[in-house]
Design an enzyme around this catalytic site. Sequence first.
Site, PDB file in Angstrom:
ATOM      1  N   SER A 143     -67.222  16.688 -40.842  1.00 25.03           N
ATOM      2  CA  SER A 143     -67.942  15.596 -41.044  1.00 25.03           C
ATOM      3  C   SER A 143     -69.478  16.370 -40.926  1.00 25.03           C
ATOM      4  O   SER A 143     -69.787  17.260 -40.204  1.00 25.03           O
ATOM      5  CB  SER A 143     -67.856  14.530 -40.106  1.00 25.03           C
ATOM      6  OG  SER A 143     -69.094  13.775 -40.110  1.00 25.03           O
ATOM      7  N   TYR A 157     -67.411  12.289 -31.293  1.00 21.26           N
ATOM      8  CA  TYR A 157     -66.822  12.483 -32.527  1.00 21.26           C
ATOM      9  C   TYR A 157     -67.648  13.589 -33.430  1.00 21.26           C
ATOM     10  O   TYR A 157     -66.803  14.434 -33.862  1.00 21.26           O
ATOM     11  CB  TYR A 157     -66.903  11.089 -33.323  1.00 21.26           C
ATOM     12  CG  TYR A 157     -67.012  11.422 -34.808  1.00 21.26           C
ATOM     13  CD1 TYR A 157     -65.529  10.979 -35.312  1.00 21.26           C
ATOM     14  CD2 TYR A 157     -67.907  11.526 -35.849  1.00 21.26           C
ATOM     15  CE1 TYR A 157     -65.416  11.148 -36.742  1.00 21.26           C
ATOM     16  CE2 TYR A 157     -67.629  11.596 -37.173  1.00 21.26           C
ATOM     17  CZ  TYR A 157     -66.429  11.272 -37.668  1.00 21.26           C
ATOM     18  OH  TYR A 157     -65.905  11.506 -38.861  1.00 21.26           O
TER      19      TYR A 157
HETATM   20  P1  NAP Z   1     -60.206   5.483 -41.779  1.00 24.25           P
HETATM   21  O1  NAP Z   1     -60.449   4.615 -43.191  1.00 24.25           O
HETATM   22  O2  NAP Z   1     -60.548   4.853 -40.541  1.00 24.25           O
HETATM   23  O3  NAP Z   1     -58.492   5.694 -41.874  1.00 24.25           O
HETATM   24  C1  NAP Z   1     -57.977   6.694 -40.908  1.00 24.25           C
HETATM   25  C2  NAP Z   1     -56.500   7.025 -41.294  1.00 24.25           C
HETATM   26  O4  NAP Z   1     -56.058   7.881 -40.223  1.00 24.25           O
HETATM   27  C3  NAP Z   1     -55.653   5.928 -41.279  1.00 24.25           C
HETATM   28  O5  NAP Z   1     -54.661   6.138 -42.240  1.00 24.25           O
HETATM   29  C4  NAP Z   1     -55.055   5.941 -39.884  1.00 24.25           C
HETATM   30  O6  NAP Z   1     -53.835   5.278 -40.029  1.00 24.25           O
HETATM   31  C5  NAP Z   1     -55.018   7.389 -39.724  1.00 24.25           C
HETATM   32  N1  NAP Z   1     -54.775   7.528 -38.033  1.00 24.25           N
HETATM   33  C6  NAP Z   1     -55.947   7.353 -37.202  1.00 24.25           C
HETATM   34  N2  NAP Z   1     -55.389   7.883 -35.954  1.00 24.25           N
HETATM   35  C7  NAP Z   1     -54.319   8.563 -36.316  1.00 24.25           C
HETATM   36  C8  NAP Z   1     -53.604   9.251 -35.502  1.00 24.25           C
HETATM   37  N3  NAP Z   1     -53.604   9.450 -34.166  1.00 24.25           N
HETATM   38  N4  NAP Z   1     -52.287  10.053 -36.075  1.00 24.25           N
HETATM   39  C9  NAP Z   1     -52.340   9.733 -37.273  1.00 24.25           C
HETATM   40  N5  NAP Z   1     -52.895   8.981 -38.216  1.00 24.25           N
HETATM   41  C10 NAP Z   1     -53.995   8.274 -37.844  1.00 24.25           C
HETATM   42  O7  NAP Z   1     -60.805   6.875 -42.000  1.00 24.25           O
HETATM   43  P2  NAP Z   1     -61.551   7.621 -43.142  1.00 24.25           P
HETATM   44  O8  NAP Z   1     -62.985   7.206 -43.033  1.00 24.25           O
HETATM   45  O9  NAP Z   1     -60.904   7.735 -44.223  1.00 24.25           O
HETATM   46  O10 NAP Z   1     -61.642   9.210 -42.587  1.00 24.25           O
HETATM   47  C11 NAP Z   1     -60.559   9.902 -42.796  1.00 24.25           C
HETATM   48  C12 NAP Z   1     -61.498  11.385 -42.219  1.00 24.25           C
HETATM   49  O11 NAP Z   1     -62.557  11.791 -42.773  1.00 24.25           O
HETATM   50  C13 NAP Z   1     -61.357  11.342 -40.698  1.00 24.25           C
HETATM   51  O12 NAP Z   1     -60.983  12.638 -40.232  1.00 24.25           O
HETATM   52  C14 NAP Z   1     -63.043  11.303 -40.710  1.00 24.25           C
HETATM   53  O13 NAP Z   1     -63.555  11.757 -39.394  1.00 24.25           O
HETATM   54  C15 NAP Z   1     -63.649  11.999 -41.724  1.00 24.25           C
HETATM   55  N6  NAP Z   1     -64.797  11.499 -42.142  1.00 24.25           N
HETATM   56  C16 NAP Z   1     -65.331  10.106 -42.748  1.00 24.25           C
HETATM   57  C17 NAP Z   1     -66.315   9.739 -43.025  1.00 24.25           C
HETATM   58  C18 NAP Z   1     -66.713   8.526 -43.561  1.00 24.25           C
HETATM   59  O14 NAP Z   1     -67.869   8.290 -43.917  1.00 24.25           O
HETATM   60  N7  NAP Z   1     -65.578   7.733 -43.862  1.00 24.25           N
HETATM   61  C19 NAP Z   1     -67.426  10.784 -43.179  1.00 24.25           C
HETATM   62  C20 NAP Z   1     -67.063  12.042 -42.499  1.00 24.25           C
HETATM   63  C21 NAP Z   1     -65.880  12.496 -42.137  1.00 24.25           C
HETATM   64  P3  NAP Z   1     -53.601   3.767 -39.890  1.00 24.25           P
HETATM   65  O15 NAP Z   1     -53.776   3.045 -41.222  1.00 24.25           O
HETATM   66  O16 NAP Z   1     -52.178   3.513 -39.354  1.00 24.25           O
HETATM   67  O17 NAP Z   1     -54.414   3.143 -38.841  1.00 24.25           O
END
Ligand code: NAP
Length: 248
Positions: A143, A157
């Site tokens: 991130s 985080y």
């Molecule tokens: P999200 O919409 O909250 O989705 C999270 C996903 O991870 C869901 O499929 C969830 O499953 C799964 N998950 C959560 N905890 C888990 C665990 N312990 N074991 C297995 N699966 C798990 O998140 P996102 O925004 O797409 O983020 C994805 C990645 O990108 C993360 O690493 C995040 O830190 C990174 N990121 C995101 C952003 C942003 O702005 N969105 C920015 C920088 C980095 P369930 O559906 O079952 O809950």
Amino acid sequence: MKKIILVTGGSRGIGAAIAQRAADAGYAVCISYLSNQSAADALVASINVKGGTAIAVRSDVAVDADVVRLFEQIDQTLGPITALVNNAGILEQQSRVDEMTAERVARIFATNVIGSFSCAREAIRRMSTRHGGSGGGIVNMSSRAARLGAAGEYVDYAASKAAIDTFTIGLAKEVAAEGIRVNAISPGLIYTDIHASGGEPGRVDRLQDSVPMKRGGSADEVARAVMWLLSEDASYVTGTNVDVSGGR
Ligand code: NAP
């Protein structure tokens, strides 16, 4: 060689976009998820109905036995994995460091950091030429927070993502001569549900003026960068970290 990918946390948000793109690129796809089975099932159905191959496995990346079982299930159902996206990641309610419990910080690191180590271990045991494998690719989801710090929001985080950056550099060097490329993506402000888990669903809209491109990004814009890193077009790229952040 049959292309087989695991996208952890692939049921929603960025992971779901990666899973879709990977299926379109001809990968057999395994998505893992934590609890939202209906989202996982819907994505699997939408890939399979288009003629792709997808399975979903409930597996908590923070639980080592779950990770071992996940990889065994992929072996049995799809075959030997050729690509891993360590995408599963969490954050918790926005707060200051002087308000964070040790338990909370441990939860963040267990999922975001230790989970990525466990999945990489299982993937390398299958991909590495040292273990009789045919090589492969790993992409770790970092991130921009790793370098911005997320002050007043979630420094825990941000620090976990900084660990992912160092993990990427070290692991890339460790397995570079074994047919495995390891890279990271650092997304900026991307429209997904993760911001609601921090208590502010409208966070991207609030902060978008701080982005040089003046907008948040989509999950698919991140997915396209992931697919490039996994592709032959990136055949001499390892240990790098690609910002997908509109310049932020
Ligand atoms: P999200 O919409 O909250 O989705 C999270 C996903 O991870 C869901 O499929 C969830 O499953 C799964 N998950 C959560 N905890 C888990 C665990 N312990 N074991 C297995 N699966 C798990 O998140 P996102 O925004 O797409 O983020 C994805 C990645 O990108 C993360 O690493 C995040 O830190 C990174 N990121 C995101 C952003 C942003 O702005 N969105 C920015 C920088 C980095 P369930 O559906 O079952 O809950």
